[in-house]
Each structure stands twice: as C-alpha cells, then as structure tokens.
Design a protein around this motif. Structure first.
Motif, short mmCIF file in Angstrom:
data_model
loop_
_atom_site.label_atom_id
_atom_site.label_comp_id
_atom_site.label_asym_id
_atom_site.label_seq_id
_atom_site.Cartn_x
_atom_site.Cartn_y
_atom_site.Cartn_z
N LYS A 100 0.83 -1.21 0.00
CA LYS A 100 0.00 0.00 0.00
C LYS A 100 0.86 1.26 0.00
O LYS A 100 0.57 2.23 -0.70
CB LYS A 100 -0.93 -0.01 1.21
N ASP A 101 1.93 1.25 0.80
CA ASP A 101 2.81 2.41 0.85
C ASP A 101 3.51 2.64 -0.49
O ASP A 101 3.71 3.78 -0.91
CB ASP A 101 3.85 2.23 1.96
N TYR A 102 3.86 1.55 -1.15
CA TYR A 102 4.59 1.67 -2.42
C TYR A 102 3.68 2.18 -3.53
O TYR A 102 4.08 3.01 -4.36
CB TYR A 102 5.18 0.31 -2.79
N TYR A 103 2.44 1.70 -3.57
CA TYR A 103 1.54 2.04 -4.67
C TYR A 103 0.59 3.20 -4.35
O TYR A 103 -0.20 3.59 -5.20
CB TYR A 103 0.69 0.82 -5.05
N LEU A 115 -5.24 -4.68 -4.90
CA LEU A 115 -3.95 -5.27 -4.54
C LEU A 115 -4.02 -6.10 -3.26
O LEU A 115 -3.10 -6.85 -2.96
CB LEU A 115 -2.91 -4.16 -4.35
N ASN A 116 -5.09 -5.93 -2.51
CA ASN A 116 -5.22 -6.69 -1.27
C ASN A 116 -5.32 -8.18 -1.55
O ASN A 116 -6.11 -8.62 -2.40
CB ASN A 116 -6.46 -6.24 -0.49
N LEU A 117 -4.51 -8.94 -0.84
CA LEU A 117 -4.51 -10.39 -1.01
C LEU A 117 -5.26 -11.04 0.13
O LEU A 117 -5.13 -10.63 1.28
CB LEU A 117 -3.07 -10.91 -1.05
N PRO A 118 -6.05 -12.06 -0.15
CA PRO A 118 -6.76 -12.77 0.93
C PRO A 118 -5.79 -13.51 1.83
O PRO A 118 -4.67 -13.87 1.42
CB PRO A 118 -7.69 -13.72 0.18
N ASP A 119 -6.20 -13.76 3.04
CA ASP A 119 -5.35 -14.47 4.00
C ASP A 119 -5.02 -15.89 3.55
O ASP A 119 -3.99 -16.45 3.93
CB ASP A 119 -6.03 -14.51 5.37
N SER A 120 -5.90 -16.44 2.73
CA SER A 120 -5.66 -17.81 2.25
C SER A 120 -4.45 -17.92 1.32
O SER A 120 -3.96 -19.03 1.07
CB SER A 120 -6.91 -18.34 1.53
N CYS A 121 -3.96 -16.77 0.82
CA CYS A 121 -2.78 -16.78 -0.06
C CYS A 121 -1.49 -17.04 0.71
O CYS A 121 -0.49 -17.45 0.11
CB CYS A 121 -2.65 -15.45 -0.79
N PHE A 122 -1.51 -16.79 2.01
CA PHE A 122 -0.27 -16.82 2.78
C PHE A 122 -0.12 -18.13 3.54
O PHE A 122 -1.08 -18.67 4.10
CB PHE A 122 -0.24 -15.65 3.78
N LEU A 123 1.11 -18.62 3.52
CA LEU A 123 1.47 -19.78 4.33
C LEU A 123 1.82 -19.32 5.74
O LEU A 123 1.93 -18.13 6.02
CB LEU A 123 2.67 -20.48 3.70
N LYS A 124 2.01 -20.27 6.61
CA LYS A 124 2.40 -19.93 7.98
C LYS A 124 3.77 -19.25 7.98
O LYS A 124 4.71 -19.73 7.34
CB LYS A 124 2.43 -21.20 8.83
N ALA A 125 3.86 -18.12 8.69
CA ALA A 125 5.12 -17.36 8.71
C ALA A 125 6.12 -18.01 9.66
O ALA A 125 5.75 -18.72 10.61
CB ALA A 125 4.86 -15.92 9.12
N ASN A 126 7.39 -17.75 9.41
CA ASN A 126 8.44 -18.26 10.28
C ASN A 126 8.45 -17.48 11.60
O ASN A 126 8.47 -16.25 11.61
CB ASN A 126 9.79 -18.10 9.56
N ASP A 127 8.45 -18.20 12.70
CA ASP A 127 8.46 -17.56 14.02
C ASP A 127 9.88 -17.39 14.57
O ASP A 127 10.07 -17.22 15.77
CB ASP A 127 7.61 -18.36 15.01
N LEU A 128 10.86 -17.43 13.68
CA LEU A 128 12.29 -17.24 14.01
C LEU A 128 12.88 -18.42 14.77
O LEU A 128 13.98 -18.32 15.31
CB LEU A 128 12.51 -15.94 14.81
N GLU A 259 7.72 -5.16 -8.55
CA GLU A 259 7.61 -5.32 -10.00
C GLU A 259 7.45 -6.79 -10.38
O GLU A 259 6.71 -7.12 -11.33
CB GLU A 259 8.85 -4.73 -10.68
N LEU A 260 8.10 -7.67 -9.65
CA LEU A 260 7.94 -9.10 -9.89
C LEU A 260 6.52 -9.56 -9.54
O LEU A 260 5.94 -10.39 -10.26
CB LEU A 260 8.97 -9.88 -9.08
N LEU A 261 5.97 -9.03 -8.46
CA LEU A 261 4.61 -9.41 -8.07
C LEU A 261 3.60 -9.02 -9.14
O LEU A 261 2.60 -9.72 -9.35
CB LEU A 261 4.25 -8.74 -6.73
N GLU A 262 3.86 -7.92 -9.83
CA GLU A 262 2.94 -7.46 -10.87
C GLU A 262 3.04 -8.27 -12.16
O GLU A 262 2.20 -8.13 -13.04
CB GLU A 262 3.19 -5.99 -11.18
N MET A 263 4.07 -9.08 -12.28
CA MET A 263 4.27 -9.85 -13.52
C MET A 263 3.55 -11.19 -13.49
O MET A 263 4.01 -12.16 -14.08
CB MET A 263 5.77 -10.05 -13.75
N GLY A 264 2.44 -11.25 -12.77
CA GLY A 264 1.63 -12.46 -12.75
C GLY A 264 1.52 -13.13 -11.40
O GLY A 264 0.66 -14.00 -11.20
#
Length: 279
Positions: A100-103, A115-128, A259-264
């Motif tokens: 959002k800040d970039y665009y 540009l908003n992506l649903p939560d179902s697009c994301f895998l579990k994040a690394n908790d370090l 830019e890569l995200l916008e390429m499909g």
C-alpha cells in the motif's frame, strides 16, 4: 660718589630672593621642569592588561569545540535503530502494508483495494525458530509427491527470493535436508549470464529456484522462465545483512519485488494456485 654707592647696592643684593619676572621666568627654572618631565618613568603594562588578548585568542578554540559537539549530534542511522530493536517475525500484514505504501502515490483507491490479497494466499510465517529446511517441511509436507509429478521445463515448483547472490548460496546449502534429490537452479546475476540460465531451464526439469528478484524478473521478461506452474513463493523476509537490513529495507530490492509481483504473481495468488511464505 652717588654712582659708586649705587653700584655697590646692586652688587650686594641676593640673587635668590629676586622677585622680578626675569628671575622667576629664567631659563634655569625652565630647564629643571623639562628634565623632570623627561625622567618620569613610563608605566609598564601589568599582566592584567594582557589578559583580554589571551581571552581573545582562546575564544576561537571554544567555538571549534562547540562545532564538533554539534556535528556529533546527528540523526540516528537505520543500523543504530535496528541494532537496539528486538527482531520480530514477518507477518502477512507487513507485506500488505508495504504494498500500500509503495503504490499509494501511483494507484487510485479502487486499484489499491485490488492489490489486497486474501489471508488464504499466505502460508504460515516463520516464528524465528525454524531453519530453512524445517520451515519448508512445515509449509510443504507433500513435497516428495509434488516433485515427482512435476515435468514442465522452464519453470520451478518452489521459488525462494532473497537479496543477494551470496545469500542465495547460503540458502541452497541450508536446505539440503529438505530438497533431497530435487534439482535446484541458481537465479542470480553474479558470474552467470541470463542466456546461460535460459538454456539450463530449457534443457532439464528443475524443482527449486533460489535467486534475486532482479534476475528472476529479467528471465520472465525474456520468456525463459514461466511462473504459471509455480506453487510456492518464499521470501527470505527476516534475514538481515551486515548493516542489519532486511531485504525489504533495501529500496532497490523492494522495488524489484513489487515489479515481480505485478508480472503475474498477484493474479496467481488470487486464483489460489500460488501460496506466499515469509521465512
């Protein structure tokens, strides 16, 4: 006789008690006053009179010290701030906010909502707490089966995006326990030409790709890399370089990622054929 007495009277008069103007204004009296004026000692300047000059010389030094103090009071660098801050694992909300800040200055309100992506697009994040191999095993437990069914060239099943070629090599070494017999390709610009990578992708089936967003974007532009068969896109989100910067803290890398995200990539995520992970 009278003349003789007059001469004697004048000769017997005391010269010192003469009250005539000639006696008082004589040359002898004037000479003594001049001598007294010439022999008056000139007052020697005391040490107190020299102090103002010394203070005047010391004053510029004090100014220099003040300028050095003001120079030291500069704004804190991002490395100083990050060094004192505790590491926090990346979350999907972090990626959404950066987008959002970039665009925000380039897109309308309606376009920003798209540009908003649903939560179902994301895998579990690394908790370090994960290594790369343990994280990949957690987000893709059926990797062996997927790898056997993949037969398309000029593509990969899993793509790991990082900030530099050196970091890419580190990630390839650290994922040995996960990849097994999988074919891995290096997708960065250091010592490898674009045409060489295109030929490698055309010759054989590759399962894993690790590289930088700039080179991956260039391969997609030239038609040497197809994103459609891609199932997992993992960002090396939490790792910091020597300056304590994450990959998305570097303006050039952040620009290339978007830019890569916008390429499909965004369209694949919305169709739920591609999952995003933040390692």
């Amino acid at each position: 006789m009278a003349d003789d007495l007059g001469d004697e009277w004048w000769e017997n008069q005391p010269t010192g008690t003469d009250s005539s103007p000639e006696a008082s204004d004589g040359e002898g009296g004037g000479d003594t006053e001049v001598m007294q004026q010439e022999t008056v000692p000139v007052p020697v300047p005391s040490e107190e009179t020299k102090q103002p000059k010394e203070c005047f010389l010391i004053q510029p030094k004090e100014r220099k010290e003040n300028t050095t103090k003001t120079r030291k009071r500069r704004k804190k660098k991002i490395t100083d701030v990050l060094a004192k801050s505790e590491p926090k694992p990346g979350l999907p909300e972090d990626l959404q906010k950066l987008m959002k800040d970039y665009y925000s200055s380039r897109r309308s309100v309606i376009e920003l909502e798209e540009l908003n992506l649903p939560d179902s697009c994301f895998l579990k994040a690394n908790d370090l707490t994960h290594s790369l191999s343990s994280y990949l095993k957690e987000i893709c437990p059926k990797w062996v089966k997927l790898r056997k069914n993949h037969s398309e060239k000029k593509s990969v099943l899993m793509l790991i995006v990082c900030s530099s070629a050196i970091r890419a090599l580190e990630l390839i070494r650290s994922m040995t326990a996960f990849r097994g017999d999988s074919k891995v390709i290096k997708l960065f610009a250091k010592h490898i030409k674009v045409q060489e990578q295109v030929k490698l992708l055309e010759k054989r089936v590759v399962h894993l790709g690790v590289g930088t967003p700039g080179r991956i974007k260039e391969l997609v532009k030239q038609g040497g890399f197809n994103l459609n068969p891609l199932k997992f896109l993992v960002f090396d989100w939490n790792w910091r370089d020597q300056k304590l910067r994450r990959m998305m803290d570097i303006p050039e890398i952040r620009k290339e990622v978007f830019e890569l995200l916008e390429m499909g990539v965004l369209s694949l995520c919305k169709s739920e054929s591609l999952k995003l992970g933040l390692f």
